[in-house]
Design an enzyme around this catalytic site. Structure first.
Site, PDB file in Angstrom:
ATOM      1  N   CYS A  14      52.491  -3.111 -44.846  1.00 59.90           N
ATOM      2  CA  CYS A  14      51.626  -2.390 -43.912  1.00 59.90           C
ATOM      3  C   CYS A  14      52.466  -1.833 -42.772  1.00 59.90           C
ATOM      4  CB  CYS A  14      50.529  -3.305 -43.367  1.00 59.90           C
ATOM      5  SG  CYS A  14      51.161  -4.695 -42.394  1.00 59.90           S
ATOM      6  N   CYS A  17      54.651  -4.191 -40.790  1.00 54.14           N
ATOM      7  CA  CYS A  17      55.961  -4.490 -41.385  1.00 54.14           C
ATOM      8  C   CYS A  17      56.984  -3.422 -40.996  1.00 54.14           C
ATOM      9  CB  CYS A  17      55.839  -4.564 -42.908  1.00 54.14           C
ATOM     10  SG  CYS A  17      54.668  -5.802 -43.518  1.00 54.14           S
ATOM     11  N   ASP A 446      55.814  31.219 -52.361  1.00 53.79           N
ATOM     12  CA  ASP A 446      56.913  31.837 -53.091  1.00 53.79           C
ATOM     13  C   ASP A 446      56.359  33.036 -53.856  1.00 53.79           C
ATOM     14  OD1 ASP A 446      59.502  32.044 -54.328  1.00 53.79           O
ATOM     15  OD2 ASP A 446      58.581  31.203 -56.127  1.00 53.79           O
TER      16      ASP A 446
END
Length: 742
Positions: A14, A17, A446
């Site tokens: 998570c 962390c 593009d």
């Protein structure tokens, strides 16, 4: 002087962390770290005197495992790296589900509660709680060692409390007796509650959350696939030319032998052979030979470039119609391919702005729930209730707060939304893509293969005489060539049912065109430079007005016609661009083609702003500049040359009719060969995001509303578990509404 290293991080679950790892690394003097949860990677800049081993040790102190990641230029993908999602997680989910379902059914259907059914439930539930829930428990205790709590903490406390209470009731209370039945009272009795067990709650919570984790893993496991696909484009082997020692450097007199070696063994200065249809092994300069080289992976354009001695060539491009002898000028990290791979890697390592709502509130929500559970227990004891009743109320609070619905809110909606998208030819890779669709205000497209079909075709024929004869003669000569322009001319002639005459004396002039005798006429087909003298003004005007490549056709020493060979604009492009504008996006054309051709295409589809002559690094630089101006940029592309730009953009949309590299680099992939799917993808992504946010809101609202009821004994743990399951069902049903998207 500073150095940079990439670390792979294992064990993060998570945003908390991520913060802990960044905190440990940034705590080292002179170190700057950026950690990405989705890619499980960290990019760390560190000063002289600090080593990668010390950085890995700091990550270890935070409770996680780290390893140095090899640079992109020397890394190759393996089958294991493409595996998604992980087999251990899938196995854990399947085993837990197979054990949990009987436990839940026995607890909820009294008619099935045979004598001593509760002991069978214990046997089935124990592996689920201990082994199935091990990832959550491990994360909980890792975080607790560092004084932190997360949603994993709440999962562990809730499931172990309900399981622990069940063990107590079975072995020391009345729940283990023969004939035991579940009580269906909504409220908690203030007397002896030792006859109740909640094994179905403990096992069910773990299984629900494993399902959520599995679905979430599917959405992020391929974060590094673009890089692997890009690296795999390069040649694996190369045929080198070794000169005899007696005549080094004299290519005409030297005795040369050819030898196949691994690409890793190629060195700067080596001579290597490129046969027709082969990939050029590395960047170099042509020493001998003539060929047309397909540079579409670099420029994105479909017309090959004629090369000869002295011309530079790029590794991983393909030679057509000729044999080349090339001297290597760059290998490894110095090649254009490796530089493109680094661009993709740098963009993917950038930290996403999105943070899961559950993670953002965990630091407040989880401690608050634990304190509320303890306060509930003390309140019941203080008001004269039994210890069992107080503990039951505390378990009810913990169970009602278990974030099953939160764990399912994102992955289930994502699964349904992406499933519906797949039916419509739209692949959405993860929640970050959904978040970005809401924010983007600029969309770059593009040209070749995106706004156009990517296939060469014959357009206008301008002739001073018979146009049919000019096409017949040109197609007759070009039928002997495999060049894309030649194929377009031949295809046009065959579509008009033209019978091609025989050709004698055929000859190809590298870089100019072809010649031969057709029906007694000396015919030339190729560039204007192939024809001596001044062209007719009509033909000169046709060359100037050409939207692609102008091919001149002539016979008997006179130019007679100009064939305009060009990539055609997609018929649906104008309507698709208009819909993108209606969604609040500003379209911009971004192409490697020249300004004249780009301007013509832009005018045809309704785009006002154009960036032309863009190499891959130019496209990335343009996107970064727009982002620095505060714009949120989406990029639509299909070629290898678009891969880095797709990764750099806030939202990358790749057309699956293009290369695998572009597809892997995109956040959204359009499988349907129709540009109208691009605005459909934006609309579907935005709707899916709204559903996810709705799921998260109602999951939290359910917790907040039910917690007081559980604390005051108005919900016993079993009913709390059922309510928790209902909240998960609500999330699923709300997500299923995405199936109605049109």
């Amino acid at each position: 002087m500073s150095n940079t290293v990439d670390l792979s991080i294992e064990g993060m679950t998570c945003a908390s962390c991520v913060g802990r790892v960044e905190g440990r690394l940034n705590g080292v003097d002179g170190v700057t770290a950026q950690v990405n949860l989705a890619t499980e990677r960290a990019r760390v800049t560190y000063p002289e005197g600090v080593t990668p081993a010390e950085l890995i040790a700091e990550v270890g102190k935070a409770g996680y495992q780290a390893a140095v990641v090899e640079p992109a230029s020397v890394r190759r993908s393996t089958p294991a790296e493409a595996q998604a999602p992980s087999t251990p997680l899938r196995t854990r989910l399947l085993v837990s589900a197979s054990l949990s379902i009987p436990v839940i059914v026995l607890a909820m259907v009294p008619a099935l509660q045979f004598t001593y059914w509760q002991w069978l439930s214990l046997v089935l539930a124990a592996p689920v709680v201990v082994w199935g829930g091990f990832p959550f428990h491990r994360a909980t205790f890792t975080n607790l060692r560092h004084g932190a709590v997360t949603m994993d903490t709440l999962i562990t406390v809730g499931t172990l409390a309900s399981f622990g209470w069940s063990l107590y009731a079975l072995f020391f209370g009345m729940a283990g007796m023969a004939g035991m039945r579940h009580s269906f009272e909504f409220t908690i009795s203030r007397g002896d509650a030792s006859g109740d067990i909640y094994l179905e709650v403990a096992a069910g919570v773990i299984t629900f959350l494993l399902l959520g984790r599995y679905l979430e893993e599917r959405s992020k496991k391929r974060a590094g696939s673009a890089l692997h696909a890009l690296l795999d484009l390069g040649a694996k082997d190369v045929t080198v030319v070794r000169e005899s020692p007696s005549s080094p450097g004299n290519l005409l007199a030297a005795t040369r032998t050819e030898q196949s070696i691994a690409i890793e063994d190629l060195s700067i200065g080596d001579l290597f052979v490129v046969r027709p249809g082969e990939k050029i092994a590395t960047d170099g300069v042509v020493v001998d030979g003539q060929a047309a080289v397909d540079l579409s992976m670099i420029t994105g354009e479909s017309v090959p470039i004629e090369v000869g001695p002295g011309d530079e060539v790029v590794g991983a491009t393909v030679a057509q119609g000729g044999r080349l002898l090339v001297r290597a000028t760059q290998v490894g990290a110095g090649t254009r391919l490796a530089q493109m791979a680094k661009l993709v890697e740098d963009a993917q390592l950038g930290k996403s702005d999105i943070q899961r709502l559950a993670d953002r509130v965990a630091n407040v929500f989880v401690p608050a729930v634990i304190l509320l559970a303890l306060a509930t227990f003390l309140f019941w004891i203080a008001t004269g209730s039994s210890v069992e009743a107080g503990f039951t109320a505390m378990v009810a609070v913990l169970i009602i707060a278990c974030p099953c619905a939160l764990g399912l809110a994102t992955p289930v909606a994502l699964l349904v939304g992406t499933g519906r998208g797949a039916q419509l030819g739209i692949l959405i890779k993860g929640p970050e893509a959904l978040e970005q669709t809401r924010r983007v205000d600029t969309i770059l497209l593009d040209k070749t293969g995106t706004l156009t079909t990517g296939r060469m075709s014959l357009g206008q024929i301008t002739a001073t005489g018979d146009t049919d004869m000019a096409l017949r003669y040109a197609a007759a000569l070009e039928s002997a060539s495999e060049h894309p322009i030649a194929r377009a001319i031949v295809a046009a002639a065959r579509e008009s049912a033209t019978t091609l005459p025989d050709v004698t004396g055929f000859r190809a002039t590298a870089g100019l065109g072809v010649s031969g005798t057709v029906e007694g006429h000396a015919v030339l087909v190729g560039r204007p430079a192939l024809f001596p003298g001044t062209l007719d003004p009509l033909l000169s005007q046709a060359i100037e007005a050409s939207t692609g490549t102008a091919v001149v056709v002539g016979w008997d020493d006179e130019a007679r016609a100009v064939l305009d060979i060009a990539d055609t604009v997609r018929s649906e492009a104008p309507a698709a661009l208009a819909e993108l504008v209606s969604l609040g996006l500003t379209p911009i054309l971004l192409t490697g083609d020249n300004a004249r051709t780009a301007g013509q295409v832009a005018a045809a589809v309704g785009i006002d702003q154009v960036f032309s002559d863009m190499l891959p690094e130019d496209k990335v630089a343009t996107i970064r500049r727009l982002q620095s101006e505060g714009r949120m940029v989406a990029m639509v592309g299909d070629g290898v040359n678009d891969a880095a730009a797709l990764a750099q953009a806030n939202l990358g949309i790749a057309l699956a009719t293009g290369t695998d590299v572009a597809i892997e680099a995109g956040d959204v992939t359009i499988v349907r060969d129709h540009l109208g799917a691009v605005p459909d993808a934006i609309r579907l992504s935005r709707r899916t995001l709204r559903v996810i946010k709705g799921n998260l809101f109602w999951a939290f609202a359910y917790n907040l509303a039910a917690l007081p009821l559980a604390a005051f004994g108005l919900l016993n743990p079993m009913i709390a578990g059922a309510a928790m399951a209902f909240s998960s069902l609500f999330v699923v049903l709300n997500s299923l509404r995405l199936n109605t998207f049109r």
